[in-house]
Enzyme design. Structure first.
Site, PDB file in Angstrom:
ATOM      1  CB  ILE B  17     -20.389   5.497  24.864  1.00 54.12           C
ATOM      2  CG1 ILE B  17     -19.136   5.636  23.983  1.00 54.12           C
ATOM      3  CG2 ILE B  17     -21.637   5.619  24.025  1.00 54.12           C
ATOM      4  CD1 ILE B  17     -18.771   4.373  23.261  1.00 54.12           C
ATOM      5  CB  CYS B  18     -18.656   3.526  29.211  1.00 57.82           C
ATOM      6  SG  CYS B  18     -17.858   3.114  30.730  1.00 57.82           S
ATOM      7  N   PRO B  19     -15.741   5.056  28.259  1.00 56.80           N
ATOM      8  CG  PRO B  19     -13.437   4.823  28.702  1.00 56.80           C
ATOM      9  CD  PRO B  19     -14.482   4.598  27.632  1.00 56.80           C
TER      10      PRO B  19
END
Lengths: 343, 83
Positions: B17-19
Site C-alpha cells: 500500500i501507499c507509500p
C-alpha cells in the site's frame, strides 16, 4: 428516487476522477515532507480553488446555499489530528481508501471497515460521550450561523471567496514562476483520459467541477452539502446494523458510486487487481481506519468534508480541521517513515 | 537496448500500500553502489508514476518503465551510489 440516483451518478463520476487522477489527499499532504513531491498537493489546491469560485458563483445565483461545518475548536483540533494520524497508517484519506476499494486493494477495504465501525461507535456508541463533550464545550458561533472567514468580519461570502482565490493564485504564481512547463503528451485524448493517469491540473479541475455538481445535485435532493465520505459510510453501516429510521440518503448512494466509478476506471485502464498487502499491513490499515472514523465524526468532517468541500465555503471549523489533519499526517509520517530513515 | 540491462538487484513490492513501494525503492537504492541496477516490480498505479518523477531528486537515473500486464510494471533504475 431520481434525486438519490443523482447521488449515485455524482459518486460514479467522482470515483472515476479519483482513480484516474490518483487523487488522494493523504499522499498530497504526506508526500510534501516524505518525498519532497507536491504534485498531488497542487491537484488538491486546484480542486479547492475551482470549488471556491464555483460555490461563490452558484450561491450568488441562488442555486445553492452555503452550509459551513460547525466550529468547535477542541473537537476540530483533536478529531482532525487523530484523523491525520489514521490516514497515514491506513495508506489513504477517506476518499482515497474508498476509491482504492474499487481498484481491488484489500488494505483499503480493511481501512474502510475500520472507519465505518469507529464512525458508528463515535456517532452512537461508547465513544459518543467523548465526541459530545469535545464538541459542546468548545463550540463557537457567529449569531445563528457557523463561523466563516466572511461572516466573522461581517463581509459577504462572494467577495471574500474571490479575494482568497486571487491571493492564493498570486502567491502560487510567485512560488511556481520558475518551474519548467509540463512536457506535452503525444497520446490521443482517449488514451490520456481512459488509459493514462491524469496530470494534476486536469485532476484538480475535474474534481472541483464534480464538487460543484455535487453541491447542486445534493441541494435538489434536500441535503445541501457538497462531497463528503464518512456520513455515507455511517448511514450504510447503520442500515446494516438495522438501526431504526435509517434511510439510504444522497451521500450513501454517492459513496457506493465512488467505488463503482473507480472500478469502472480501473477496469478500462487495466489497473484492477486484487492486491493483498499481508496480514501485518492489513492490521495497520484497519487501525488507521478506526482512528479516521473517530476523528472524522468528532471533527464533523473527514478530509473531503473539510478540505474539498469546507475550505471553499470558508468555514472556520473546516480551516481548523484541515490544519489539524495536516499536522496529524505529518506527525505520523515523521514517526513511521522519516525517523527510521535517519536512524 | 533496455533488454540488455541486467539488474543487480530485484525488489518486488506488488500488493503493497501507499507509500511503501516508493519508500522501499528509495531505501534499497540508498544501499546500492554507484552504477548498480535495481529492478522494481510493482502494481500500484500511483507509485508507477511517482517513483520515476522522484528518484532523480536523489541523483538516481531512470532507465525504463515497462508495463508487463495490467497494473503490473517493471521499473529499472541505475543507482547513484549514496553509500
Amino acid at each position: 428516487m431520481s434525486v438519490l440516483l443523482s447521488g449515485l451518478i455524482v459518486g460514479i463520476l467522482f470515483g472515476f476522477a479519483l482513480q484516474r487522477g490518483r487523487f488522494c489527499m493523504n499522499s498530497a499532504i504526506r508526500d510534501t515532507i516524505l518525498l519532497n513531491d507536491t504534485t498531488l498537493l497542487k491537484a488538491v489546491i486546484t480542486a479547492v480553488l475551482v470549488g471556491m469560485v464555483g460555490f461563490a458563483t452558484m450561491a450568488a445565483f441562488g442555486l445553492i446555499k452555503i452550509s459551513p461545518t460547525p466550529f468547535f475548536w477542541g473537537a476540530n483540533l483533536v478529531g482532525g489530528f487523530i484523523f491525520g494520524i489514521g490516514m497515514v497508517l491506513a495508506g489513504g484519506c477517506a476518499s482515497g481508501i474508498t476509491y482504492r476499494v474499487g481498484e481491488g486493494m484489500v488494505g483499503a477495504l480493511a481501512a474502510l471497515i475500520g472507519l465505518a465501525i469507529s464512525a458508528t461507535l463515535t456517532a452512537m456508541g461508547f465513544l459518543k460521550p467523548i465526541k459530545d463533550y469535545l464538541q459542546s464545550s468548545t463550540k463557537v458561533m457567529v449569531g445563528e450561523s457557523n463561523p466563516t472567514l466572511a461572516n466573522i468580519f461581517g463581509l459577504p461570502y462572494f467577495s471574500v471567496a474571490l479575494a482568497v482565490v486571487i491571493i492564493v493564485l498570486f502567491i502560487w504564481f510567485i512560488i511556481a514562476y520558475n518551474n519548467p512547463p509540463a512536457p506535452k503528451s503525444k497520446d490521443s485524448l482517449a488514451v490520456r483520459i481512459f488509459r493514462k493517469g491524469w496530470g494534476w491540473l486536469a485532476a484538480g479541475i475535474v474534481v472541483g467541477l464534480i464538487n460543484m455538481l455535487a453541491f447542486y445535485a445534493s441541494t435538489q435532493a434536500g441535503r445541501s452539502y457538497p462531497l463528503a465520505i464518512t456520513s455515507g459510510w455511517l448511514t450504510i453501516t447503520k442500515m446494516g446494523m438495522g438501526v431504526p429510521e435509517t434511510k439510504m440518503g444522497w451521500d450513501a448512494w454517492m459513496v457506493i458510486g465512488i467505488v463503482l466509478g473507480a472500478l469502472i476506471a480501473a477496469l478500462i485502464a487495466g489497473e484492477f487487481k486484487f492486491r493483498f498487502p499481508g496480514w501485518g499491513m492489513l492490521a495497520q490499515t484497519f487501525v488507521g481506519g478506526l482512528l479516521m472514523g473517530f476523528g472524522a465524526v468528532t471533527s464533523a468532517g473527514c478530509n473531503v468534508t473539510h478540505i474539498l468541500s469546507g475550505l471553499p465555503q470558508l468555514g472556520i471549523g473546516s480551516l481548523v480541521g484541515t490544519i489539524s489533519i495536516v499536522l496529524g499526517a505529518w506527525f505520523m509520517a515523521y514517526i513511521i517513515f522519516v525517523r527510521p530513515q535517519k536512524a | 537496448m533496455e533488454a540488455k540491462v541486467t539488474p543487480t538487484k530485484s525488489l518486488n513490492v506488488c500488493g503493497k500500500i501507499c507509500p511503501y513501494p516508493d519508500m522501499d525503492t528509495m531505501t534499497t537504492l540508498k544501499k546500492m553502489q554507484k552504477g548498480e541496477i535495481l529492478e522494481v516490480l510493482l502494481d500500484y498505479p500511483l507509485s508507477v508514476e511517482r517513483i520515476p518523477r522522484n528518484l532523480t531528486k536523489q541523483g538516481h537515473k531512470l532507465i525504463s518503465v515497462e508495463q508487463l500486464d495490467g497494473p503490473n510494471h517493471r521499473i529499472l533504475i541505475e543507482a547513484y551510489g549514496l553509500k
